[in-house]
Scaffold this motif. Sequence first.
Motif: not given
Length: 309
Positions: A27-36, A48-53
């Motif tokens: 849940x700590x990453x729930x606000x991070x955008x997802x990009x295929x 890609x999850x946010x910029x770092x994951x």
Amino acid sequence: MTTQNTPAQRPAIDAALVRRLVDARFPQWAELPLRLLDPAGSDHVIYRLGEELSVRLPRHADAVGQAGKESVWLPRLAPHLPLAVPEPVGVGAPGLGYPWPWAVSRWLDGEVATPEALGDSPRAAVRLAEFLTALQSCPPGDFPVGGLPADSARAEAAREEYGAGTLADRDRETRAAIAEVGGVFDAEAMTALWDAALSAPAWDRPPVWFHGDFHTGNLLTVDGRLSAVIDFGELGIGDPACDLTIAFTLMTPESRSVFRAALGVDDATWTRGRGWALATGLNAYTNYAAVNPRVAAQTSRQITAALAG
């Protein structure tokens, strides 16, 4: 060994499912955008999850062990390796209709290595030899087979998960593939190479770490230089000849010679490595070339290079 999967064995994976999985488990990453990430490999869907994951979800049952394997071993191996490797930060459990473990890792910047960019680079050949030398030099540590009775269930499971198998295991399918593509490649030459690889002396030294899927698609570059090695789902301990496949997927004959000298490969291991390149190239060619021109070109190059030596 690559196996075929029915559609029922390949769950539907879309952004909505990945969003739910991430939000429920992390849940700590729930606000991070997802990009295929598209295209990705044949084994995983990657977001890609946010910029770092990044989030990696197996597409099929043959790839389900990677999340656990990388989370256990890459933190131990990474400090000894001269190129970056994935940094696992979490493993997600099956749920919400998705059947297998999945992983979150630090994002690694870079472009996928190509023969056009690095194939004739002696520097890249030496760098790859240095990486394999370092990997093979890593101590097995508490590798799960160590100290277990030869007939124990745990030892057998560990050998299944961490062993590359043998060329002999691939004999039937490889000969069938040679017969199938004999009109495209030289069947006589393929058979001769395959027979030589099968009869080459086996690895007679202590087992060492191998990557297990060491080809161009699993190498990243930054500014034209090798930067990272990814996708350790086939990581194991045994005969490292399988990792010589990189010489036949990436390199020209000249850089291949530099690579072999830098790695110090004997004739028997090199012949087994050519056998691995032929077998894996034929497997991919017969399964994907008819529907994927990119795979057809890559595997044609691999098979031709393996035959050339």
